[in-house]
Write an enzyme that holds these catalytic residues in place. Structure first.
Site, short mmCIF file in Angstrom:
data_model
loop_
_atom_site.label_atom_id
_atom_site.label_comp_id
_atom_site.label_asym_id
_atom_site.label_seq_id
_atom_site.Cartn_x
_atom_site.Cartn_y
_atom_site.Cartn_z
N LYS A 293 0.86 -1.18 0.00
CA LYS A 293 0.00 0.00 0.00
C LYS A 293 0.90 1.23 0.00
O LYS A 293 1.66 1.46 0.94
CB LYS A 293 -0.93 0.01 1.21
CG LYS A 293 -1.88 1.21 1.23
CD LYS A 293 -2.79 1.16 2.44
CE LYS A 293 -3.74 2.35 2.44
NZ LYS A 293 -4.65 2.32 3.62
N LYS A 346 -2.14 -1.55 -3.74
CA LYS A 346 -2.97 -0.34 -3.76
C LYS A 346 -2.08 0.88 -3.90
O LYS A 346 -1.12 1.00 -3.12
CB LYS A 346 -3.80 -0.26 -2.47
CG LYS A 346 -4.73 0.94 -2.38
CD LYS A 346 -5.49 0.94 -1.06
CE LYS A 346 -6.40 2.17 -0.98
NZ LYS A 346 -7.13 2.22 0.31
#
Length: 426
Positions: A293, A346
């Site tokens: 992330k 992400k």
């Protein structure tokens, strides 16, 4: 005369219903078989004109019997002359290139392109994020056209009904928590009667077959807006935060969550959550770890939706540097060793190389999150007629699949599933 035809009302209903064969380039959604009364027979009157239909003739005007007789005798019609389409005026006259391999041969017709397509996508690959709040009414999110903070009962159930109709059966929940319930330690995150546990129980009661993912992080519940507990000098406390996350994950599992998804990026949280779940008997609850992330600028619309912007600073001390690639391998190795069941990257489209890196270095399922900024850019471009929204949407999802994503978290899930089922995308 009368002919007897067997049929079932259920079969007639299926023929009259909506076709769900899917978009030719992407795959399709699976139709749910219907059951009906047992088969029965009906007499259908066939006219004498139909019985005495004229003999079927070939394009040459001869009957089938005449054609068969010629074939037995070895008399075959000459093939029609090969007529090459004319090139436009001014095209140079050249000798064909001496090429053994011409890759365009396998692209020359829709049937060939479909036969050799390497990547497909279906509604089963899509996970729909749902924003929920305590109110009864749906509230539009200005920065995310077409998305709403759903009333945790009526609006939420309606969205899930519509999504299931087109084959989307996986959902991830993100709560907008009232400021009065936020604190520096984020204790509301593990309130068994909080918004998320209540929503899980409601969904599982109404739709026991769906897959419910939950977000494990403190930022929706933190008065500081960070994913962890903030020390007075501004440092995000790792181990103390992990302790809170374990209680949050157990609370979600107790409510019926199928997959808990730690998005906080604290060190060691996957192993600690796995141990906490197992200790409470939730051995079958999966963990989807936000493995890579990044501290991205693509999250802006999401933070507006949940009012979860950090009150100070940024998240660069715990989320990954967008400039880093190999670091994702360190996170992958750690999450695998700690018991993650799914690895997530992400954002999505700007990080296709990282998705491929994880795909090539792990046997676990890979998830990609097409985040709010990606969604809003496509929506804005479509609204301004700068791009074809539907085509760009589908291409972006296909690219995530091609890079190696098994599942995609996307706000386009229902809209894309409509396209895959041959319906209008809006």
């Amino acid at each position: 005369m009368a002919s007897t035809v067997s049929f079932s009302p259920a079969n007639v209903q299926m023929l009259q219903g909506r076709s769900c064969h899917g978009h030719a380039a992407f795959g399709g959604c699976s139709a749910v078989p219907r059951t009906g009364p047992r088969m029965r027979s009906v007499a259908v009157r066939v006219s004498s004109e139909q019985e005495a239909a004229p003999a079927v003739r070939a394009p040459s005007g001869r009957t089938i019997e005449e054609c068969e007789a010629d074939a037995v005798a070895g008399r075959f019609p000459a093939p029609p002359p090969l007529v090459r389409p004319k090139a436009p005026e001014g095209t140079p006259q050249i000798r064909p290139l001496d090429l053994t391999k011409r890759p365009r041969r396998n692209r020359r017709s829709p049937a060939l392109r479909a036969a050799f397509q390497e990547t497909t996508i279906s509604p089963a690959n899509l996970v729909l994020p749902l924003f929920i709040h305590e109110g009864e009414d749906d509230a539009p999110i200005g920065a995310m056209p077409g998305c709403y903070r759903l009333g945790w009962r009526h609006g939420l159930l309606d969205e899930v009904y519509k999504s299931r109709d087109v084959g989307v059966n996986s959902f991830v929940l993100f709560p907008k928590v009232p400021d009065a319930l936020k604190s520096q330690s984020g204790d509301e995150a593990y309130n068994d009667n909080g918004l998320v546990p209540r929503t899980i129980r409601l969904l599982k009661d109404k739709f026991p077959d769906i897959v419910v993912y939950t977000d494990v992080a403190l930022d929706p519940y933190s008065s500081d807006g960070h994913d962890g507990i903030v020390r007075e000098d501004g440092v995000i406390m790792n181990d103390e935060t992990v302790y809170q996350l374990c209680k949050q994950a157990v609370s979600q599992a107790r409510a019926g969550a199928d997959v808990v998804s730690p998005s906080d990026m604290m060190d060691g949280r996957v192993g600690a959550i796995r141990a906490a779940l197992d200790a409470e008997g939730f051995h079958d609850v999966s963990i989807m770890s936000y493995t890579a992330k990044y501290a991205s600028s693509f999250y802006g619309p999401f933070r507006e939706a949940l009012d979860s912007n950090p009150r100070f600073g940024d998240k660069k001390t715990y989320q990954m540097n967008p400039a880093n690639y190999r670091e994702a391998l360190l996170e992958t190795a750690a999450d695998e060793a700690e018991g993650a069941d799914i690895l997530l990257v992400k954002p999505g489209l700007p990080y296709l190389d990282v998705i491929r890196l994880l795909r090539d270095n792990s046997a676990l399922p890979i998830a990609a999150y097409q985040v709010s900024g990606e969604y809003s850019m496509i929506k804005a471009g479509g609204a301004l007629n700068m791009i074809d929204e539907e085509k760009v949407m589908m291409e972006s999802l296909m690219c995530l699949r091609r890079a190696g994503a098994d599942i995609i978290l996307t706000y386009f899930a229902r809209q894309a599933a409509n396209v895959l089922c041959g319906m209008r995308s809006n």
